[in-house]
Design an enzyme around this catalytic site. Sequence first.
Site, PDB file in Angstrom:
ATOM      1  N   ASP A  52       5.121  -5.134  10.429  1.00  0.00           N
ATOM      2  CA  ASP A  52       4.066  -6.065  10.848  1.00  0.00           C
ATOM      3  C   ASP A  52       4.357  -7.517  10.481  1.00  0.00           C
ATOM      4  OD1 ASP A  52       3.759  -5.864   8.131  1.00  0.00           O
ATOM      5  OD2 ASP A  52       1.612  -5.484   8.160  1.00  0.00           O
ATOM      6  N   ARG A 235      -4.114  -7.972   7.712  1.00  0.00           N
ATOM      7  CA  ARG A 235      -3.652  -7.698   9.074  1.00  0.00           C
ATOM      8  C   ARG A 235      -4.480  -8.483  10.082  1.00  0.00           C
ATOM      9  NH1 ARG A 235      -0.535  -3.193   9.914  1.00  0.00           N
ATOM     10  NH2 ARG A 235      -0.336  -4.235  11.928  1.00  0.00           N
ATOM     11  N   TYR A 244       0.747  -1.949  -0.209  1.00  0.00           N
ATOM     12  CA  TYR A 244       1.946  -1.267  -0.679  1.00  0.00           C
ATOM     13  C   TYR A 244       1.689  -0.938  -2.144  1.00  0.00           C
ATOM     14  CZ  TYR A 244       4.549  -2.877   3.434  1.00  0.00           C
ATOM     15  OH  TYR A 244       4.993  -3.112   4.710  1.00  0.00           O
ATOM     16  N   PRO A 300      10.531  -1.769   3.188  1.00  0.00           N
ATOM     17  CA  PRO A 300       9.770  -2.642   4.074  1.00  0.00           C
ATOM     18  C   PRO A 300       8.995  -3.763   3.395  1.00  0.00           C
ATOM     19  CG  PRO A 300       8.539  -0.629   3.699  1.00  0.00           C
ATOM     20  CD  PRO A 300       9.827  -0.494   2.942  1.00  0.00           C
TER      21      PRO A 300
END
Length: 586
Positions: A52, A235, A244, A300
């Site tokens: 993202d 987001r 995370y 990531p």
Amino acid sequence: MSEPQSLPQKTPVLIVGSGSAGLSAALWLSRYNIPFTILERRSEPLQIGQADGVQCRTVEIFESFGISEELLRESYHVLEVAFWAPDARGGIYRENRNLDTERGLSHMPHVILNQARMNALMLGAMERGGGKGVRYGTEVMRVEVDEGGVGGGEKWPVRVVAMREGREEVWVAKYVLGCDGAHSSVRRSLGYKMEGDTTDVVWGVMDIYPRTNFPDIRRKCTIHSSAGKILIIPREGGSLVRFYIQLPPSSAKQIFHPYTMDFADTFWWSAYSIGQRLADHFHAHHRVFLTGDACHTHSPKAGQGMNVSLQDGYNIGWKLGMVLSGQAPPSLLETYILERKKVAKDLIDFDRELATLFSSKDASPREFSRYFIKAARYMAGLTARYEDSVITDLEGSCEGVAKGVVVGMRFPSAQVIRFCDCKAMQLLRGLQSDGRWRVIVFAGDIREENEKRRLDQLATFLESTAKRYTPLNADIDSIIEPILVLRTKFVETEQEQIPDYFWPVTGKWRIRDLHKVYIDDEHYNSGHGHAYEKYEVDAAPGAVVIVRPDQYVARVTKMDDLSGIGKFFEGFLVESGDSNRRSEKL
């Protein structure tokens, strides 16, 4: 009795995988009008993307393809990062806040948008450009290269066997791009291996709708508490947040203490072990090329995976376009390995360092915040520097005439005024991803007789050079486009003072293109861009910057270096009448 095998289908470029790398390369090929086919194992387009984070550099690339407006409108813009640390009472406090991206580094922001939407934007642009879309539900089984046909006589040396709806398909291609992810069937078929390490550390990632009184839930944050660590990425949409967290975790509620944290819903979640791996080969005979996760994998958390993969495809795409349209010899493709293998190795090294620091029990929150700030330029995607090759010429450059421009790195942007319509704009916006090389001329003040005479001489030479590589009946700027940046007073400059080469007759209607001339001056309502200062160009001697189709700087030199400019283009461009070197042309 066995079924007869399918007759081979031909495609100049076969792209295996419709992820970020594959679509980026395909978008380039559509700009060059090169036919291609995309095979995708999934039965439909990506619906939920794991990646993202969108680097500033990736946003610049979307701008160059004309699809940045949708990206910027729909995404979350990361403007600030907050660092939280444990306090003496068992809770947490905000230790520091910092600008996310260094001021002036890019005219584009760091944003967050779901990978599925990113892919959809590229797919739409590709199809509008003439690309035929994706063959979903097709799994590649074998990839073979006819070594005897690689060099010349055999133009279609790659054979690919795939399965679709229970039937075997056979494809032959000039080139194959393996853009099919970490479990790449192309890589496995070639017998190549991923080399590196995987740790025992497991991290969880989840997109959730939080109910919380934590004040920085809509800021990018790192939280170090006595109960554990979390990285927060807000987001798009205003409600969704990505966490995370190291597993097995303490409860996220404990990490946020004394703030409350409840989950209204979970949109998506996954778990992964941290590892960094690099393919032992990136190509087979310069006919099959691996890109993205097919040749490099990592954690990531740094937000690099989708970006580096997309930029792999962006790098190989325009080079294939030049080769297959007859503008350059096949040897140009060797620069993909030279450039992107180093980028992949740098990514692995960075990810290993970041992952170690994030997982370490000994690293203090302050140490982590210092590292995060220091690494911001890398995470913006603006530190890649390509080594010397036929298309990157540091050795032959005279960097002193434009010290703010680095050969081998992406051309930085600055505000200028477009002369024909008085539009204040970023110069990089004028360098669209349409396959053209740019010769950017910083000619100073053409009201001065010496500077005007020097520009006239350069224009005459550049026009004759462009004609050598421009196909008959094509526009003079279709291969090499001239860009002129003046340091004059806007209201005291007249179009007639500018050499004709910088406002050529082009297009269907055979009218003059006035959009190639810019002035570094005070704008009526947008201030002064101070472009000459940013590029560190002295107006009196001026400078010439040659920029590749991918916006990377190829050469910096003086305005009177006519032979050097000519020799540079001779090193890789095919003259329009040279049929012997155009063997790859479709």
